[in-house]
Write a protein that holds these residues in place. Structure first.
Motif, PDB file in Angstrom:
ATOM      1  N   ASN A 139      46.283  32.587  51.514  1.00 33.85           N
ATOM      2  CA  ASN A 139      45.130  32.267  52.347  1.00 33.85           C
ATOM      3  C   ASN A 139      44.522  33.561  52.907  1.00 33.85           C
ATOM      4  O   ASN A 139      43.295  33.724  52.986  1.00 33.85           O
ATOM      5  N   LEU A 142      42.708  35.183  50.189  1.00 29.30           N
ATOM      6  CA  LEU A 142      41.460  34.474  49.915  1.00 29.30           C
ATOM      7  C   LEU A 142      40.384  34.834  50.928  1.00 29.30           C
ATOM      8  O   LEU A 142      39.219  35.012  50.578  1.00 29.30           O
ATOM      9  N   ARG A 143      40.791  35.014  52.211  1.00 25.51           N
ATOM     10  CA  ARG A 143      39.814  35.383  53.229  1.00 25.51           C
ATOM     11  C   ARG A 143      39.232  36.767  52.926  1.00 25.51           C
ATOM     12  O   ARG A 143      38.016  37.007  53.080  1.00 25.51           O
ATOM     13  N   SER A 144      40.105  37.660  52.458  1.00 22.82           N
ATOM     14  CA  SER A 144      39.643  39.003  52.140  1.00 22.82           C
ATOM     15  C   SER A 144      38.654  38.978  50.986  1.00 22.82           C
ATOM     16  O   SER A 144      37.621  39.636  51.006  1.00 22.82           O
ATOM     17  N   THR A 146      36.872  36.468  50.064  1.00 19.26           N
ATOM     18  CA  THR A 146      35.643  35.784  50.483  1.00 19.26           C
ATOM     19  C   THR A 146      34.706  36.750  51.177  1.00 19.26           C
ATOM     20  O   THR A 146      33.483  36.750  50.946  1.00 19.26           O
ATOM     21  N   ALA A 147      35.266  37.575  52.010  1.00 25.78           N
ATOM     22  CA  ALA A 147      34.434  38.568  52.720  1.00 25.78           C
ATOM     23  C   ALA A 147      33.780  39.529  51.740  1.00 25.78           C
ATOM     24  O   ALA A 147      32.585  39.861  51.863  1.00 25.78           O
ATOM     25  N   GLU A 148      34.559  39.960  50.743  1.00 28.80           N
ATOM     26  CA  GLU A 148      34.022  40.869  49.731  1.00 28.80           C
ATOM     27  C   GLU A 148      32.926  40.185  48.925  1.00 28.80           C
ATOM     28  O   GLU A 148      31.896  40.800  48.606  1.00 28.80           O
ATOM     29  N   LEU A 149      33.164  38.904  48.599  1.00 25.34           N
ATOM     30  CA  LEU A 149      32.188  38.150  47.809  1.00 25.34           C
ATOM     31  C   LEU A 149      30.892  37.972  48.595  1.00 25.34           C
ATOM     32  O   LEU A 149      29.788  38.086  48.024  1.00 25.34           O
ATOM     33  N   GLU A 150      31.024  37.698  49.882  1.00 24.44           N
ATOM     34  CA  GLU A 150      29.810  37.521  50.707  1.00 24.44           C
ATOM     35  C   GLU A 150      28.988  38.800  50.713  1.00 24.44           C
ATOM     36  O   GLU A 150      27.746  38.773  50.658  1.00 24.44           O
TER      37      GLU A 150
END
Length: 842
Positions: A139, A142-144, A146-150
């Protein structure tokens, strides 16, 4: 999941009971876990915070601070709240369980606990704890991500905004290009579909072939040509359908195309169909290359020319056959004036003596010369005018002027539209046949004349035999009849001997007459055999009873034997079978002075006969008599001959008996043979073809054979009859009246047919005995008249039964009597026991 996969998990056991601690420590350690123990709740909290375990086993009841409080404090601390806690207690109250689970425990184990259960629950919650840890780690990752993807989305959005502006500028151009591409794609698809349909429905085979010989695509025509389905053929290769003798050549052609030695190739091939048959084909192959001019595959056209080659071969064969034919062949063209000849074969030249150069372009009428008045020519002209075929015989003349007869058959030839274009004529030289027909006509006339003479002689012979039969039988009737009556009177021994001698002499003479008549019937082919049920045993027994007295007189042993497999009832002519057996057995008794005579009946072949199937019966008569030499056997069955003249002088006879037997056996489908040695005896054998009698006929014969004999006494007592005798011969009148009187009847007598008819109109009669030959009106005319007109007489009583009495005994005499209306037939001389038979008088 095994403990080892949990990386040596640590378990903290908290219990104030040392015994429990020891048990749990051993069990968990043996299971592979790292175990720490505490007996005090506060210490357990401190140790957990300092060095968190993977799982806690917590006792509920402990001094100072209980397990519930320990669990509450652990679950309120962020560093320890995720550690799974399993309560252990001896309390079974549901409220305690609810309290523990409400504080955050994952399970509840009641003491005393089962070690297997404890370990299973520990392992389960360890797995769940490990899984939750793994999920927590993932998790965070995944948060990391997600931040990169954003971040990247924000950057890409800016780029896309710029590209969108550019696209908005280019959109009209793209739409126009897209429209053009769609139209091009639609046109291309139509052309591809048209090409596909063209290939699929092409009348010739079209296929694409890989360089390894595999079929890449095939159309329906090619599949139908070889008898395979599309899927079947795509599983095969070129070498599967090529005859073994042509596979090497096919491979060589494939390599030539592959290596671009040639770009196109046309050859004749043979291919094997699915059903094993062979087809002939013209194969056109072309190389297909890509844009880089690299070979991709072959496109091949296959044209089935099997039928064409067969037609060509047939035409070549027909041409050779026409050229080699012994019959002349001529073809004329009906589209040209005067119907000129356009072809003749060598036989036509040979028959006519003209060369083809002398014939071609001319009408064939020149072959008749000036001989134009022929019926065949008129028929030929009519057929040509009506465009029909015909066959005629013509008188033609060769080049050297000699006449020959020509049998000409012409047939019209039409084109595809049905128009007449040619005639083909087949010429046959029948000169020799015509000469043979003349000779045949002369021979037929000679044969007809000979036939008429033979028929005239046959009629004369038949008339003579009929007359002789009548003329001899008429006085014989009186002689034998009177001797029968005389024998029944009171006579001295000497007189009885004289009467017996007279009787025997008369019977011998009658036998001679009967033999001559039988032989005449057989020779003329007019003897017809009956086919009725026969009680075989009864026939043998009747003959045995009839001849046993003669055997006893000579002191001979006389026996018969019927094999058990012989059917008791068969089909055939009982009269003629009895005649053969009587002749052979009588001869055996006649020519045997001492010893024995035996009769055998058996199957000729071993298998038992089956109903409705024909089989052969074998009869044998063996004696120990005088026997015969080989020379005598050679002429044994010749008519009017006996072994030697001394035999005739000593034993008598006409020499017809065995000849008649041989012919009767032949008519019955069998054969007769003899084995004999002089002084040792003879064995006569004969076979007949027969069938088992149907059940209903066999039962009828069986019932008849079992019927009781009639009571003694005169026949008139049992069968009263009113009898009318019509006979013109006074001796025969006296004889018949006397015989009837012996039977108890008083007959009325008339001497012609007219008187007989008048008599039946005067008083009723039950029976009429009618002589066939009488003055004014004979017996046949009387019978026919009464049968035809009886109902018109209204006499009030049934028509009398009519019995014919005749001295004629030729073939057809009995049929003539029955056809005229007679109910039965008696041949003269009349024998008393024949007259007594029920079938005669009833």
């Amino acid at each position: 999941m095994s403990v080892t996969s949990l990386d040596r998990a640590t378990i903290l056991v908290v219990d104030d009971n040392p015994t429990n601690l020891g048990i749990l420590y051993d069990a968990l350690t043996d299971a592979g876990y790292e175990v720490r123990i505490e007996i005090d709740g506060q210490n357990a909290i401190q140790q957990t915070q300092q060095n968190p375990p993977d799982l806690i086993l917590l006792d509920v009841m402990m001094p100072e601070i209980d397990g519930f409080e320990v669990c509450r404090q652990l679950k309120t601390s962020p560093s320890t709240q995720t550690i799974p806690v399993i309560f252990m207690t001896a309390l079974g109250d549901l409220k305690d369980k609810v309290t523990g689970l409400g504080l955050g425990a994952v399970d509840y184990i009641t003491k005393p606990f089962q070690q297997e259960e404890l370990l299973a629950r520990v392992q389960l919650h360890m797995q769940l704890y490990h899984l939750s840890k793994t999920l927590e780690t993932q998790n965070l990752e995944l948060r990391s991500l997600t931040a990169e993807l954003e971040k990247r989305v924000v950057e890409r959005t800016g780029e896309l905004s710029q590209s969108l502006h550019k696209l908005q500028v280019m959109q009209p151009l793209l739409e126009d290009a897209n429209s053009q591409l769609k139209e091009y794609a639609r046109t291309l698809a139509q052309k591809e579909e048209m090409l596909r349909l063209t290939i699929e429905n092409a009348p010739i085979g079209i296929l694409t072939l890989g360089f390894d010989g595999r079929f890449l695509s095939v159309n329906q025509a090619f599949c139908q040509m070889l008898g395979y389905g599309v899927d079947e053929l795509l599983q095969k290769n070129l070498f599967d359908i090529a005859p073994p003798s042509e596979r090497r050549e096919s491979l060589a052609e494939l390599e030539r195309l592959r290596h671009r030695e040639v770009s196109k190739l046309q050859v004749e091939k043979r291919y094997l169909r699915k059903d094993g048959k062979t087809i002939d084909a013209i194969v056109r192959s072309a190389l297909v290359c890509n844009s880089d001019r690299q070979p991709l595959c072959l496109v091949i056209e296959v044209e089935d020319v099997t039928e064409r080659k067969q037609i060509e071969e047939t035409l070549r064969l027909q041409k050779r056959a026409i050229a080699a034919s012994h019959n002349g062949v001529v073809i004329i063209d009906t589209r040209l004036p005067d119907l000129p000849t356009i072809y003749v074969n060598p036989a036509f030249e040979r028959i006519t003596g003209y060369s083809s150069a002398e014939i071609l372009g001319r009408n064939c009428r020149f072959l008749q010369g000036s001989d134009r008045n022929q019926s065949g020519l008129n028929e030929l002209r009519k057929a040509l005018k009506e465009q029909q075929g015909c066959t005629v015989n013509l008188r033609n003349y060769r080049k050297d002027g000699t006449l020959f007869w020509n049998e000409l058959s012409i047939s019209p030839i039409y084109d595809d539209r049905g128009y007449l274009t040619h005639y083909v004529g087949i010429q046959n030289d029948i000169t020799e046949r015509k000469r043979a027909e003349v000779r045949q006509l002369q021979l037929v006339e000679q044969l007809k004349q000979a036939k008429d003479e033979a028929e005239s002689a046959a009629r004369a012979k038949a008339d003579f035999l009929a007359m002789m039969s009548h003329e001899i039988r008429t006085p014989m009737n009186g002689v034998l009849g009177m001797t029968q009556l005389l024998a029944e009177t009171e006579l001295t021994p000497e007189q009885s001997e004289f009467v017996r001698t007279t009787q025997v002499s008369g019977e011998v003479l009658l036998t001679v007459i009967n033999d001559i008549l039988d032989f005449s019937k057989i020779e003329s082919g007019k003897l017809e055999l009956e086919n009725a049920a026969i009680d075989l045993k009864a026939v043998i027994e009747d003959i045995y009873n009839l001849l046993s007295s003669k055997a006893q007189e000579k002191g001979l042993s006389f026996n018969y034997s019927v094999h058990p497999q012989v059917p008791p009832y068969i089909m055939g002519d009982v009269t003629r079978l009895r005649q053969i057996l009587l002749n052979l057995i009588s001869n055996a008794l006649k020519f045997t002075e001492t010893g024995e005579v035996e009769v055998f009946v058996s199957l000729k072949e071993n298998p038992l006969p089956i109903l409705k199937d024909s089989f052969y019966l074998l009869f044998a008569v063996r004696d120990t008599g005088i026997g015969m030499s080989d020379e005598q056997l050679q002429k044994l069955f010749q008519p009017f001959t006996q072994a030697d003249l001394s035999t005739t002088r000593k034993y008598g006879g006409t020499g017809l008996g065995l000849a008649i037997c041989q012919r009767l056996v032949s008519l019955m489908g069998g054969e007769i043979s003899v084995e004999s040695s002089v002084g040792k005896g003879s064995r006569f054998s004969f076979s007949i073809a027969t069938k088992i009698a149907p059940v209903h006929l066999a039962e009828t014969l069986s019932q008849i054979s079992k019927m009781p004999l009639k009571s003694q006494g005169k026949l008139s007592d049992r069968l009263p009859l009113k009898i009318l005798l019509a006979e013109d011969n006074s001796i025969n009148q006296t004889l018949a009246v006397a015989m009837l009187k012996k039977l108890g009847y008083q007959a009325d007598v008339v001497d012609n047919g007219v008187a007989a008819i008048a008599a039946v109109k005067t008083q009723p009669y039950d029976l009429m005995l009618l002589d066939v030959q009488m003055p004014e009106m004979d017996g046949l005319e009387v019978a026919n008249y009464l049968v035809t007109n009886w109902q018109t007489f209204n006499l009030g009583y049934p028509r009398p039964r009519m019995i014919a009495m005749t001295a004629n005994a030729m073939q057809g005499d009995r049929e003539k009597c029955l056809l005229a209306g007679m109910d039965d037939y008696i041949s003269k001389p009349i024998v008393l026991n024949v007259l007594v038979q029920d079938k005669t008088l009833q």
